[in-house]
Design a protein around this motif. Structure first.
Motif, mmCIF file in Angstrom:
data_model
loop_
_atom_site.group_PDB
_atom_site.id
_atom_site.type_symbol
_atom_site.label_atom_id
_atom_site.label_comp_id
_atom_site.label_asym_id
_atom_site.label_seq_id
_atom_site.Cartn_x
_atom_site.Cartn_y
_atom_site.Cartn_z
ATOM 1 N N ASP A 39 40.897 45.872 40.799
ATOM 2 C CA ASP A 39 42.056 45.036 41.104
ATOM 3 C C ASP A 39 42.157 44.674 42.580
ATOM 4 O OD1 ASP A 39 42.676 45.120 38.469
ATOM 5 O OD2 ASP A 39 44.390 46.471 38.650
ATOM 6 N N HIS A 40 41.821 45.603 43.480
ATOM 7 C CA HIS A 40 42.007 45.319 44.902
ATOM 8 C C HIS A 40 41.034 44.266 45.408
ATOM 9 C CE1 HIS A 40 38.646 48.173 45.193
ATOM 10 N NE2 HIS A 40 38.420 47.680 46.387
ATOM 11 N N MET A 41 39.988 43.965 44.628
ATOM 12 C CA MET A 41 39.039 42.916 45.008
ATOM 13 C C MET A 41 39.156 41.675 44.125
ATOM 14 S SD MET A 41 35.558 45.131 45.664
ATOM 15 C CE MET A 41 34.626 43.614 45.759
ATOM 16 N N ASP A 42 39.964 41.757 43.089
ATOM 17 C CA ASP A 42 40.016 40.697 42.066
ATOM 18 C C ASP A 42 40.946 39.567 42.510
ATOM 19 O OD1 ASP A 42 39.940 39.213 39.736
ATOM 20 O OD2 ASP A 42 39.968 40.994 38.454
ATOM 21 N N ARG A 43 40.349 38.387 42.771
ATOM 22 C CA ARG A 43 41.138 37.228 43.173
ATOM 23 C C ARG A 43 41.760 36.511 41.970
ATOM 24 N NH1 ARG A 43 36.858 34.498 47.482
ATOM 25 N NH2 ARG A 43 36.765 36.254 48.958
ATOM 26 N N HIS A 44 41.343 36.925 40.768
ATOM 27 C CA HIS A 44 41.866 36.315 39.544
ATOM 28 C C HIS A 44 42.144 37.460 38.577
ATOM 29 C CE1 HIS A 44 42.083 33.647 36.034
ATOM 30 N NE2 HIS A 44 42.184 32.640 36.894
ATOM 31 N N PRO A 45 43.244 38.206 38.803
ATOM 32 C CA PRO A 45 43.435 39.486 38.110
ATOM 33 C C PRO A 45 43.782 39.389 36.633
ATOM 34 C CG PRO A 45 45.334 38.960 39.467
ATOM 35 C CD PRO A 45 44.305 37.921 39.781
ATOM 36 N N ASN A 46 43.990 38.182 36.094
ATOM 37 C CA ASN A 46 44.381 38.064 34.691
ATOM 38 C C ASN A 46 43.346 37.284 33.873
ATOM 39 O OD1 ASN A 46 46.926 39.400 35.055
ATOM 40 N ND2 ASN A 46 47.639 37.541 36.096
#
Length: 481
Positions: A296-303
């Protein structure tokens, strides 16, 4: 006797003066104190009327006892001719004091000419006129040395000597003194190494702050093993040579990982992770809310929807670079730089993937109605032709696409699901098509380029038996003419 006493006094003065000079020398704390062997040869000339000249040679063992003062044990031999051709042979054993005038043999001054004064006391044996006599004497003189290498020096000296005979055999007068001048040249060989370097690291002991360095280890100018990353563990023992500055390390030079999660303490943002818990690169328990493999801390598109391929930042892949991710792109091979509709398709020169139930070629592209493109997201208020705010936002982008293809005309097609009477659905689809044309005209698209058409429920693209299918059938399409 007076001359002999004067010689002894001069020698004692030379020794004491040498000690005082040595103490003043800046290099006296570290000096070349190696033993040396010295061999000299030359000529001897006598001041006595009964003697003439001849050859002389000396062999000495010496050792510096101070920076500017050395002592020598010397053996010598001389042979002089006389007017009646009778040889005068002289063998001596002598103690010399050598006082250097400058450039003492210290660790920092290993080259250059070094003048010296010399004084010595001897015992001797003289063979003259077939008789042998013994006595004592002294020599005073001076000379210089010049280094040829670290272990070899050239040496030269001139000496004035007084020999006193202490016996009265036939042919040799009692208490007769003999005066000689001797000039010699030779070599001095120094034994051992200087300056001393006990551990052989190339740094002399007097400057070596780490005197026990193992053989072959690279050291700095202080003689200490190199520590390239500055972690306190020298390179030859450092198993982690690139440790960042300030990181705490163990005895092997590796960053400490207190909680054993594989992330060293200097990077661990969650330092007390329980044993066995999977962590991310920050050392924190691994969290990936959308299950795309990117924390999550690297995810630019978390969904990201399940099963959608993503890049290293968690963004859905967009293979053709048109701004529409692959999982939403009906035209995955759009030419570079083309303006595209929300479906990811360009109005001209593009190929659309076949929808369920449509004829398709071997690559999966539609073979019929290939010029029909759905305006995804263009929706209406319930049972009306009024556009939702989201639909207006999408149509703003659609207007830009239409203006990017000024020579292209389109049919604006309205479609409904099967709920309700056919005639009602047909009229509703026409009103919705007109509503889309009217909005696009307001955004600057010429009205003559767009023809609204209503098809009602006659061309479904999905089943009308489910809510999802009916939602897909309620749509607006462009058909390129």
């Amino acid at each position: 006797m007076i001359q002999r006493s004067a010689g002894i006094a001069a020698l004692m003065a030379l020794v004491f003066t040498g000690g005082a000079w040595a103490q003043m020398d800046n290099g006296a704390d570290v000096y070349d104190d190696r033993f040396y062997l010295q061999l000299q040869g030359g000529a001897i000339v006598s001041d006595s009327s009964d003697l003439d000249a001849g050859a002389a040679g000396y062999f000495a063992l010496g050792k510096p006892i101070m920076s500017l003062l050395s002592l020598e044990l010397e053996g010598g031999y001389a042979s002089l001719g006389t007017p009646n051709t009778t040889d005068y042979e002289r063998i001596t054993g002598q103690v010399n004091a050598v006082l250097y005038l400058w450039g003492g043999p210290n660790a920092e001054s290993m080259r250059g000419l070094r003048p010296y004064l010399l004084g010595g006391l001897n015992v001797h044996s003289i063979d003259f006129q077939d008789e042998t006599a013994t006595g004592t004497g002294f020599q005073l003189g001076g000379g210089f040395t010049y280094p040829l290498s670290r272990n070899l020096e050239f040496v030269s000296s001139v000496r004035y000597g007084v020999d006193s005979v202490g016996a009265e055999p036939p042919g040799i007068p009692r208490d007769e003194d003999f005066y000689t001048w001797t000039g010699t040249v030779g070599v001095r060989f120094k034994m051992g190494e200087f300056p001393p370097d006990s551990d052989g690291d190339g740094v002399p002991d007097h400057r070596d702050e780490c005197p026990g360095t193992p053989a072959g280890v690279t050291v700095d100018r202080r003689g200490c093993p190199i520590d390239s990353d500055g972690d306190g563990v020298p390179d030859h023992r450092d198993r982690c040579p690139g440790t960042p500055e300030g990181a705490a390390v163990d005895s092997d030079g590796c960053p400490i990982d207190s909680d054993g999660d594989g992330v060293p303490d200097h990077r661990d943002q969650c330092p007390n992770t329980p044993e066995g818990v999977r962590v991310d690169q920050r050392g924190c328990p691994f969290a990936d809310s959308d299950g795309d493999g990117v924390p999550d801390h690297m995810d630019r598109h978390p969904n990201t929807p399940a099963g959608v391929a993503v890049n290293e930042y968690g963004e859905p892949l967009d293979s053709d670079g048109d701004g529409v991710p692959d999982h939403l792109d009906e035209c995955p091979n759009t030419p570079a730089g083309s303006a595209v509709l929300p479906s990811g398709c360009a109005l001209v020169g593009d190929r659309r993937l076949a929808r369920p139930g449509e004829p398709a070629d071997a690559d999966g592209f539609a073979t019929e109605r290939t010029q029909n493109f759905i305006l995804k997201g263009v929706n209406f208020e319930f049972d009306s032709a009024r556009l939702t705010p989201e639909a207006r936002s999408i149509l703003n982008d659609v207007a830009e696409v239409l203006m990017a293809y000024p020579d292209t005309d389109v049919d604006v097609e309205g479609h409904t699901d099967s709920v309700g009477p056919d005639a009602y659905n047909l009229a509703l689809s026409e009103r919705r098509a007109n509503s889309v044309k009217r909005y696009l005209t307001q955004q600057g698209v010429p009205g003559e380029r767009m023809t609204p058409v209503g098809y009602g429920e006659t061309i479904p693209i999905d089943t009308n038996d489910t809510e999802e299918g009916r939602s897909n059938n309620r749509r607006v399409e462009f058909r390129v003419r």
